[in-house]
Design a protein around this motif. Structure first.
Motif, PDB file in Angstrom:
ATOM      1  N   UNK A 152     -52.877  60.568  66.509  1.00 28.20           N
ATOM      2  CA  UNK A 152     -52.378  59.185  66.736  1.00 28.20           C
ATOM      3  C   UNK A 152     -53.459  58.299  67.108  1.00 28.20           C
ATOM      4  N   UNK A 153     -54.650  58.575  66.099  1.00 23.85           N
ATOM      5  CA  UNK A 153     -55.509  57.204  66.304  1.00 23.85           C
ATOM      6  C   UNK A 153     -56.609  57.376  67.342  1.00 23.85           C
TER       7      UNK A 153
ATOM      8  N   UNK B 248     -64.597  56.667  67.296  1.00 29.83           N
ATOM      9  CA  UNK B 248     -65.466  57.759  66.946  1.00 29.83           C
ATOM     10  C   UNK B 248     -65.997  57.672  65.400  1.00 29.83           C
ATOM     11  N   UNK B 249     -64.831  57.594  64.635  1.00 30.86           N
ATOM     12  CA  UNK B 249     -65.144  57.596  63.304  1.00 30.86           C
ATOM     13  C   UNK B 249     -65.780  56.194  62.717  1.00 30.86           C
ATOM     14  N   UNK B 250     -65.665  55.217  63.434  1.00 34.68           N
ATOM     15  CA  UNK B 250     -66.395  53.963  62.991  1.00 34.68           C
ATOM     16  C   UNK B 250     -67.838  54.140  63.536  1.00 34.68           C
TER      17      UNK B 250
ATOM     18  N   UNK C 226     -66.215  58.064  72.502  1.00 31.44           N
ATOM     19  CA  UNK C 226     -65.956  58.197  71.276  1.00 31.44           C
ATOM     20  C   UNK C 226     -67.416  58.904  70.535  1.00 31.44           C
ATOM     21  N   UNK C 227     -68.528  58.414  71.094  1.00 28.48           N
ATOM     22  CA  UNK C 227     -69.932  58.868  70.477  1.00 28.48           C
ATOM     23  C   UNK C 227     -69.987  60.431  70.897  1.00 28.48           C
ATOM     24  N   UNK C 228     -69.407  60.694  71.961  1.00 24.53           N
ATOM     25  CA  UNK C 228     -69.423  62.178  72.225  1.00 24.53           C
ATOM     26  C   UNK C 228     -68.560  62.833  71.292  1.00 24.53           C
ATOM     27  N   UNK C 229     -67.322  62.285  71.064  1.00 21.45           N
ATOM     28  CA  UNK C 229     -66.542  63.021  70.112  1.00 21.45           C
ATOM     29  C   UNK C 229     -67.201  63.048  68.566  1.00 21.45           C
ATOM     30  N   UNK C 230     -68.007  62.083  68.158  1.00 25.05           N
ATOM     31  CA  UNK C 230     -68.235  61.911  67.062  1.00 25.05           C
ATOM     32  C   UNK C 230     -69.622  63.057  66.802  1.00 25.05           C
TER      33      UNK C 230
ATOM     34  N   UNK D  17     -60.846  62.420  59.886  1.00 27.36           N
ATOM     35  CA  UNK D  17     -59.584  61.519  59.731  1.00 27.36           C
ATOM     36  C   UNK D  17     -58.303  62.361  59.677  1.00 27.36           C
ATOM     37  N   UNK D  18     -58.368  63.675  59.252  1.00 25.11           N
ATOM     38  CA  UNK D  18     -56.992  64.536  59.307  1.00 25.11           C
ATOM     39  C   UNK D  18     -56.943  64.644  60.946  1.00 25.11           C
ATOM     40  N   UNK D  19     -57.791  64.786  61.737  1.00 22.25           N
ATOM     41  CA  UNK D  19     -57.622  65.077  63.190  1.00 22.25           C
ATOM     42  C   UNK D  19     -57.096  63.753  63.672  1.00 22.25           C
TER      43      UNK D  19
END
Length: 415
Positions: free
Chosen positions: A132-133, A138-140, A87-91, A125-127
């Protein structure tokens, strides 16, 4: 996380491994691929011809450093789930997707009142809805709403992977070797204490070098007076095109994404509410601006064509820098001289003169201090721990006044 990976050869860090799955899917996503068409340093190549690298390259580099940082922190006993690491890598991979062409120029002209960080979040948020979440965590982390706060610091903080990459990368491509920080050494020295990133005391000199290099890169590269003048020329060109579009000028050529922003008044509320804004934004890149500029060179409007030729043919504004604001009398004299020299209305001369103020400071301890960890477990702020130089000088805001104006024999300042 899959053990399979793709390998990309990066000029700065060598081989970068992209794990198959979420990360690889994001790299291939059109939102990220758009960054291949946006230069990292905007118009800085007018000073540093090698600065042709893209925001896509920067995003990959920041991802690579994040992977290294997670590996180092885990090796020191900081428990990080595989899902948190991904998640942090995606962010960090997506942190710059909200940038428009030529860096912050778009924020001053075509889209008003909304930052690239907010647009990045809208795109994430669009991606996330498309996937499907899969980007929920990553968003958090990106929004600093996750309990492990140090993960957000790795994405956005004094020692985030964004800064560690862009200083190394921009130094490499501009040839400004003084900005070449020891990113590997800094990452090796990272640890976590009380849910905050800290730096082992052995790394204090690397941090001092990092802060000094950042200051140098800002004033020598990012805020170089010639780059600032070139950016002001582009801003004024786009503003003139907006004015002509508002008058209903049908002869004003622009590629469809650019035409949308020229012919519509886009402020922050409309950008948030109207999905067409984000759709057109995703199609907008450096190529649209340059294509329009080449066409505008031949537009019947004297102001627009002159500005556009200046952009395309590198006929830059002359620029002066001062610690104090320039007197109104001097500005009025310049406007009159430009109007006479170009044969245009005095009101239109304003497009050929800009007086931006730029304020910057390299370290803000109140925002997110850099803490040094000692062997006995105690921590001290770098401002207290450093015995080499006064951190307060780096924390002090520096403000410079720029005077950018069209070059005419009459506008030369008296010797």
């Amino acid at each position: 996380m899959s053990s399979e990976s793709k390998i990309i050869n990066d000029p700065v860090f060598g081989f970068i491994k992209l794990p198959k799955g979420l990360i690889y899917d994001l790299v291939c996503h059109p939102v990220v691929q758009r960054l291949t068409r946006i230069r990292q340093l905007g118009l800085s190549s007018v000073v540093y011809p090698g600065a042709q690298h893209t925001r896509f390259q920067h995003s990959l580099g920041a991802f690579h450093l994040m992977s290294e940082a997670i590996r180092e922190l885990t090796a020191k006993g900081n428990f990080i789930f595989d899902s948190e690491a991904e998640a942090v890598e995606a962010a960090i991979l997506l942190h710059d997707v909200g940038h428009g062409p030529f860096s912050h120029v778009l924020e001053h002209t075509l889209v008003r009142g909304i930052s690239h960080e907010e647009i990045s979040l809208m795109l994430m948020e669009r991606i996330n809805r498309e996937m499907n979440g899969q980007l929920a965590l990553a968003i958090r982390i990106f929004r600093d709403q996750y309990p492990k706060r140090f993960l957000h610091q790795l994405v956005s903080g004094q020692l985030d992977m964004d800064r560690l990459d862009y200083l190394r990368r921009d130094s490499f491509y501009t040839g400004v070797s003084e900005g070449n920080i020891g990113s590997a050494r800094i990452i090796k020295m990272l640890d976590v204490k009380d849910d905050r990133l800290v730096v082992e005391s052995k790394g204090i000199y690397s941090i001092e070098n990092f802060l000094t290099a950042r200051r140098l890169m800002y004033w020598q590269v990012y805020l170089h007076k010639t780059s600032v003048a070139y950016e002001q020329l582009l801003v004024n060109t786009l503003r003139r095109a907006q004015q002509l579009a508002a008058r209903g000028d049908e002869s004003l050529f622009a590629p469809p994404p650019l035409r949308f922003f020229l012919r519509n008044d886009i402020d922050a509320p409309r950008f948030r509410a109207d999905s067409a804004c984000l759709d057109h934004f995703l199609l907008l890149d450096d190529n649209d601006i340059w294509t329009a500029l080449k066409a505008w060179m031949f537009h019947p409007d004297r102001v627009l064509s002159t500005l556009a030729r200046g952009m395309v043919n590198r006929q830059l504004f002359k620029v002066e820098v001062s610690a104090e604001p320039f007197p109104d009398e001097r500005l009025e004299q310049l406007r009159d001289a430009i109007a006479r020299g170009l044969g245009i209305a005095p009101a239109d001369a304003a497009y050929f003169l800009s007086t931006p103020d730029i304020e910057s400071h390299m370290y803000n301890p109140a925002d997110d201090s850099i803490d040094i960890l000692y062997a006995d477990g105690t921590t001290r702020s770098i401002a207290d721990a450093s015995d080499m130089f006064d951190i307060a000088l780096l924390a002090r805001k520096v403000k410079k006044h720029y005077l950018c104006y069209w070059r005419l024999p009459q506008t030369r300042p008296p010797r």
